[in-house]
Design a protein around this motif. Structure first.
Motif, PDB file in Angstrom:
ATOM      1  N   ARG A  44      31.861  67.496   2.134  1.00  0.00           N
ATOM      2  CA  ARG A  44      30.305  67.286   2.292  1.00  0.00           C
ATOM      3  C   ARG A  44      29.377  68.721   2.245  1.00  0.00           C
ATOM      4  O   ARG A  44      30.030  69.821   2.121  1.00  0.00           O
ATOM      5  CB  ARG A  44      29.979  66.860   3.948  1.00  0.00           C
ATOM      6  CG  ARG A  44      30.459  67.932   5.038  1.00  0.00           C
ATOM      7  CD  ARG A  44      30.163  67.484   6.495  1.00  0.00           C
ATOM      8  NE  ARG A  44      30.742  66.172   6.417  1.00  0.00           N
ATOM      9  CZ  ARG A  44      30.484  65.438   7.596  1.00  0.00           C
ATOM     10  NH1 ARG A  44      29.561  65.631   8.321  1.00  0.00           N
ATOM     11  NH2 ARG A  44      31.219  64.294   7.816  1.00  0.00           N
ATOM     12  N   PRO A  45      28.362  68.557   1.848  1.00  0.00           N
ATOM     13  CA  PRO A  45      27.364  69.830   1.682  1.00  0.00           C
ATOM     14  C   PRO A  45      27.402  70.783   2.960  1.00  0.00           C
ATOM     15  O   PRO A  45      27.502  70.161   4.242  1.00  0.00           O
ATOM     16  CB  PRO A  45      25.963  69.197   1.700  1.00  0.00           C
ATOM     17  CG  PRO A  45      26.010  67.844   1.312  1.00  0.00           C
ATOM     18  CD  PRO A  45      27.570  67.357   1.884  1.00  0.00           C
ATOM     19  N   GLY A  46      27.990  72.099   2.741  1.00  0.00           N
ATOM     20  CA  GLY A  46      28.035  72.888   3.660  1.00  0.00           C
ATOM     21  C   GLY A  46      29.570  72.966   4.192  1.00  0.00           C
ATOM     22  O   GLY A  46      29.884  73.615   5.142  1.00  0.00           O
TER      23      GLY A  46
ATOM     24  N   LEU B 230      29.379  60.985   3.766  1.00  0.00           N
ATOM     25  CA  LEU B 230      29.000  62.420   3.635  1.00  0.00           C
ATOM     26  C   LEU B 230      29.984  63.190   3.029  1.00  0.00           C
ATOM     27  O   LEU B 230      29.661  64.378   2.486  1.00  0.00           O
ATOM     28  CB  LEU B 230      28.985  62.940   5.281  1.00  0.00           C
ATOM     29  CG  LEU B 230      27.544  62.448   5.839  1.00  0.00           C
ATOM     30  CD1 LEU B 230      27.465  62.877   7.320  1.00  0.00           C
ATOM     31  CD2 LEU B 230      26.336  62.316   5.329  1.00  0.00           C
TER      32      LEU B 230
ATOM     33  N   HIS C 205      34.442  67.582   6.392  1.00  0.00           N
ATOM     34  CA  HIS C 205      33.979  68.782   6.808  1.00  0.00           C
ATOM     35  C   HIS C 205      34.714  69.598   6.054  1.00  0.00           C
ATOM     36  O   HIS C 205      34.400  70.707   5.554  1.00  0.00           O
ATOM     37  CB  HIS C 205      34.290  69.040   8.261  1.00  0.00           C
ATOM     38  CG  HIS C 205      33.328  68.063   8.918  1.00  0.00           C
ATOM     39  ND1 HIS C 205      33.895  66.896   9.604  1.00  0.00           N
ATOM     40  CD2 HIS C 205      32.090  68.162   9.728  1.00  0.00           C
ATOM     41  CE1 HIS C 205      32.917  66.315  10.389  1.00  0.00           C
ATOM     42  NE2 HIS C 205      32.008  66.970  10.289  1.00  0.00           N
TER      43      HIS C 205
ATOM     44  N   LEU D 269      29.319  73.020  -8.861  1.00  0.00           N
ATOM     45  CA  LEU D 269      29.489  73.806  -7.694  1.00  0.00           C
ATOM     46  C   LEU D 269      28.525  74.170  -7.005  1.00  0.00           C
ATOM     47  O   LEU D 269      28.246  74.042  -5.436  1.00  0.00           O
ATOM     48  CB  LEU D 269      30.499  74.750  -8.079  1.00  0.00           C
ATOM     49  CG  LEU D 269      31.387  75.473  -6.947  1.00  0.00           C
ATOM     50  CD1 LEU D 269      32.340  74.385  -6.711  1.00  0.00           C
ATOM     51  CD2 LEU D 269      31.911  76.681  -7.446  1.00  0.00           C
ATOM     52  N   PHE D 270      27.406  74.594  -7.536  1.00  0.00           N
ATOM     53  CA  PHE D 270      26.226  75.031  -7.013  1.00  0.00           C
ATOM     54  C   PHE D 270      25.504  73.805  -6.136  1.00  0.00           C
ATOM     55  O   PHE D 270      25.391  74.242  -4.889  1.00  0.00           O
ATOM     56  CB  PHE D 270      25.088  75.518  -7.987  1.00  0.00           C
ATOM     57  CG  PHE D 270      24.043  76.105  -7.651  1.00  0.00           C
ATOM     58  CD1 PHE D 270      23.638  77.329  -7.145  1.00  0.00           C
ATOM     59  CD2 PHE D 270      22.686  75.175  -7.541  1.00  0.00           C
ATOM     60  CE1 PHE D 270      22.598  78.071  -6.700  1.00  0.00           C
ATOM     61  CE2 PHE D 270      21.564  75.724  -7.041  1.00  0.00           C
ATOM     62  CZ  PHE D 270      21.446  77.124  -6.736  1.00  0.00           C
ATOM     63  N   PHE D 271      25.327  72.732  -6.687  1.00  0.00           N
ATOM     64  CA  PHE D 271      24.395  71.780  -5.907  1.00  0.00           C
ATOM     65  C   PHE D 271      25.404  71.176  -5.030  1.00  0.00           C
ATOM     66  O   PHE D 271      24.954  70.242  -4.294  1.00  0.00           O
ATOM     67  CB  PHE D 271      23.827  70.796  -6.950  1.00  0.00           C
ATOM     68  CG  PHE D 271      22.755  71.355  -7.552  1.00  0.00           C
ATOM     69  CD1 PHE D 271      21.501  71.488  -6.915  1.00  0.00           C
ATOM     70  CD2 PHE D 271      22.828  71.791  -8.832  1.00  0.00           C
ATOM     71  CE1 PHE D 271      20.561  72.111  -7.355  1.00  0.00           C
ATOM     72  CE2 PHE D 271      21.730  72.461  -9.552  1.00  0.00           C
ATOM     73  CZ  PHE D 271      20.624  72.712  -9.017  1.00  0.00           C
ATOM     74  N   SER D 272      26.719  71.202  -5.040  1.00  0.00           N
ATOM     75  CA  SER D 272      27.858  70.798  -4.078  1.00  0.00           C
ATOM     76  C   SER D 272      27.392  71.294  -2.722  1.00  0.00           C
ATOM     77  O   SER D 272      27.659  70.600  -1.617  1.00  0.00           O
ATOM     78  CB  SER D 272      28.918  70.888  -4.637  1.00  0.00           C
ATOM     79  OG  SER D 272      29.522  72.189  -4.182  1.00  0.00           O
ATOM     80  N   ALA D 273      27.043  72.768  -2.660  1.00  0.00           N
ATOM     81  CA  ALA D 273      26.995  73.663  -1.652  1.00  0.00           C
ATOM     82  C   ALA D 273      28.033  73.571  -0.633  1.00  0.00           C
ATOM     83  O   ALA D 273      27.748  73.965   0.605  1.00  0.00           O
ATOM     84  CB  ALA D 273      25.438  72.950  -0.857  1.00  0.00           C
ATOM     85  N   VAL D 274      29.312  73.553  -1.141  1.00  0.00           N
ATOM     86  CA  VAL D 274      30.339  73.781  -0.335  1.00  0.00           C
ATOM     87  C   VAL D 274      30.776  75.187  -0.153  1.00  0.00           C
ATOM     88  O   VAL D 274      30.560  75.985  -1.176  1.00  0.00           O
ATOM     89  CB  VAL D 274      31.637  72.881  -0.951  1.00  0.00           C
ATOM     90  CG1 VAL D 274      31.173  71.598  -0.846  1.00  0.00           C
ATOM     91  CG2 VAL D 274      32.032  73.448  -2.167  1.00  0.00           C
ATOM     92  N   HIS D 275      31.627  75.619   0.687  1.00  0.00           N
ATOM     93  CA  HIS D 275      32.321  76.888   0.659  1.00  0.00           C
ATOM     94  C   HIS D 275      33.676  76.702   0.115  1.00  0.00           C
ATOM     95  O   HIS D 275      34.323  75.554   0.237  1.00  0.00           O
ATOM     96  CB  HIS D 275      32.412  77.238   2.297  1.00  0.00           C
ATOM     97  CG  HIS D 275      31.565  77.399   3.212  1.00  0.00           C
ATOM     98  ND1 HIS D 275      30.787  76.297   3.454  1.00  0.00           N
ATOM     99  CD2 HIS D 275      30.819  78.613   3.501  1.00  0.00           C
ATOM    100  CE1 HIS D 275      29.834  76.970   4.381  1.00  0.00           C
ATOM    101  NE2 HIS D 275      29.840  78.290   4.352  1.00  0.00           N
ATOM    102  N   LEU D 276      33.974  77.634  -0.574  1.00  0.00           N
ATOM    103  CA  LEU D 276      35.327  77.513  -1.443  1.00  0.00           C
ATOM    104  C   LEU D 276      36.027  78.994  -0.903  1.00  0.00           C
ATOM    105  O   LEU D 276      35.366  79.996  -1.383  1.00  0.00           O
ATOM    106  CB  LEU D 276      34.955  77.615  -2.989  1.00  0.00           C
ATOM    107  CG  LEU D 276      35.922  77.054  -3.876  1.00  0.00           C
ATOM    108  CD1 LEU D 276      36.187  75.804  -3.752  1.00  0.00           C
ATOM    109  CD2 LEU D 276      35.274  77.345  -5.504  1.00  0.00           C
ATOM    110  N   HIS D 277      37.058  78.683  -0.582  1.00  0.00           N
ATOM    111  CA  HIS D 277      37.798  79.953  -0.393  1.00  0.00           C
ATOM    112  C   HIS D 277      39.439  79.661  -0.607  1.00  0.00           C
ATOM    113  O   HIS D 277      39.896  78.580  -0.164  1.00  0.00           O
ATOM    114  CB  HIS D 277      37.916  80.498   0.884  1.00  0.00           C
ATOM    115  CG  HIS D 277      38.531  81.569   1.374  1.00  0.00           C
ATOM    116  ND1 HIS D 277      38.580  82.720   0.452  1.00  0.00           N
ATOM    117  CD2 HIS D 277      39.425  82.100   2.425  1.00  0.00           C
ATOM    118  CE1 HIS D 277      39.241  83.630   1.080  1.00  0.00           C
ATOM    119  NE2 HIS D 277      39.903  83.167   1.952  1.00  0.00           N
TER     120      HIS D 277
END
Lengths: 340, 340
Positions: free
Chosen positions: B255-257, B232, B235, B276-284
């Motif tokens: 992982r996604p999310g 997966l 996190h 990046l869109f389809f990875s669905a990760v949060h980026l900060h």
């Protein structure tokens, strides 16, 4: 059965397609009550994405006609809404709220095509949500909206951390952007800035809760948002377009430490790392995990708390789908509902 | 006073510089007790950033020698730690926890240069935090680490939402990456995967709490992280390098999310929007708001809960700063402390 096939960019036909059948024990077959055309359907229509005799459609509400032997949560006769991504809703990714990235995820658009009379829905237990009863016809558009456009706008507002005390800016006045406005209002945002140049969409944005309208785009639009936020930028920005310009407009409209929720499918977008770094914004988006929000959204519609169905400003019989695409392409319609 | 000046890439000199004085009533002048060389100082050293007779250094601990008439929170004789970004700590952005983007923000590196005997610190009330008393010499390295490298690693772990039940992967085995490991452990992460090819840094990573080591990089490294996380991804992923490869390694290991916290200053990085869109990760990420974390980090050091000072594996007198840079550039040292 009748169903939409896109032969090539601009060439949408309604023709006889094979009737769907149960294949896996976890499948259901539904008879569509309504379906619609999505802004993302315009990407192949305009030749931005390749297309060759593709079945179309990924938003759907309808009545279950048949279920596989393993289906437990929905039964024949139930009125159901499903997400535009198939999900088992039991894997670890689903349980964390990212059903659109389920380990069994598949896109309805690519495999099923719900601009049709019937559809086979895999992983029916995980994908479909039954409504409390049979809805009256006046509820159909709003229930259909939850399937993607409302669910996606809601996810964007959630990803952008829209909420009490927050100023939310919305980049994009298409159906998803308008649903982002609605979601921001429902989530309690203090101020909602809709960015739109079109009078009819500005009106709809105000109907859904926009408190301010910014007609300027690009750098001018960013400046206007800053003027409205004491020079700091918005706390939360919803990006609902998917172009380089709209993404940068969203990032630059966000204050340091603020949140960008982006749901426009990014095409030919490259985010400059150094600018993003020094912006110190949060960035989150992707294909919306609509399934996470569906039970709540269906309840809000059922209880008449929200009226997302107003986003459909054109309704046509399925057989006139081609005109529905044309009207959206030419921006004569925000979103086309197809009746069955 | 003596202080470091970088004349050109690779050309670091210690020479007489003008003594700092109070200019604004909100200033303080401190006598440095220790300072150090940052990984980011290697960007101009290696010619990646332009440099021309630049004063250097932005990490600092020391004793207040003089304060302006408006300074209230720190006084002469106080032992203080400050962030690498000046902040008033009262504006709306500061109060939201983003002091590194304060409306009065300025980078210590560019304007002050704390690789020196003394330094003028603007907005002293907002920037400096006094320790509970005069620290013994054994605490100096750890207090100095809070000023940037620990604060930055902590912010990355916080941005990556490291916490109980989470698997955290750390891309980058420099000082900030190692501090990210420490922060993830302190925040309660269940599993911490340090990505490192160097035996000495692997050892330090284990000392700070790494439970797994991945020596592979790029796509191989991503595959290894996936193998360790049931396919997966992690996190939480901390990115502490700042290159195209490391950023993509971080995104793809998540992982996604999941959450990417990135603090490597991005150079020549372009993030592909569609991936990046389809990875669905949060980026900060971004320049760490160290000031947000300083009081807590100082307390943890003071109470001997954490020992971030171990990250300094070379200690030299200020006058030998050039050798300190060389040792880091050649990866003979993780981080060089400069004594005064």
């Amino acid at each position: 059965m009748r169903g939409v096939v896109m032969y090539a960019p601009g060439d949408v036909r309604v023709e006889d397609r094979e009737d769907p059948e149960i294949i896996e024990p976890t499948d259901a077959v539904i008879r569509l009550s309504a379906t619609c055309v999505c802004g993302s359907d315009l990407w192949p229509y305009r030749g931005v994405e390749p297309v060759d005799r593709q079945v179309m459609g990924h938003e759907y509400v309808g009545v279950v006609e048949e279920v596989g032997s393993a289906v437990r949560n929905v039964g024949v006769g139930d009125f159901v809404v499903g997400s535009f991504v198939i999900s088992d809703n039991t894997c670890e990714i689903c349980r964390s709220g990212y059903q659109s990235k389920c380990v069994h995820a598949s896109f309805v658009a690519q495999s099923i095509g719900t601009q049709a009379e019937r559809a086979r829905i895999p992983h029916a237990d995980g994908t479909l949500v039954a409504t409390p009863g049979q809805p009256g016809p006046e509820l159909i558009p709003s229930l259909l909206a939850t399937s993607d456009v409302l669910g996606t706008g809601w996810f964007a507002a959630d990803a952008a951390q829209a909420g009490p005390g927050r100023t939310v800016a919305v980049v994009g006045d298409g159906a998803v952007g308008l649903m982002g406005v609605l979601a921001a209002r429902e989530l309690g945002a203090e101020r909602i800035i809709a960015m739109s140049r079109h009078a009819d969409r500005q009106d709809l944005a105000r109907f859904y809760g926009a408190t301010d309208i910014v007609a300027e785009r690009g750098e001018e639009g960013v400046e206007r948002v800053r003027e409205l936020t004491e020079g700091l930028g918005a706390h939360s920005v919803i990006e609902a377009v998917g172009t380089q310009e709209s993404m940068m407009q969203a990032v630059r409209s966000t204050r340091p430490g603020g949140y960008v929720g982006y749901v426009g499918v990014a095409h030919d977008v490259e985010l400059p790392g150094e600018e993003l770094f020094f912006s110190a914004v949060h960035l989150h988006g992707g294909p919306a995990p609509v399934r996470r929000f569906l039970p709540d959204l269906i309840r809000r519609v059922w209880d008449r708390e929200i009226d997302p169905g107003r986003v459909f400003d054109l309704s046509l019989p399925l057989d006139q789908a081609a005109e529905g695409y044309r009207a959206m392409d030419e921006r004569r319609a925000v979103k086309t509902l197809l009746t069955l």
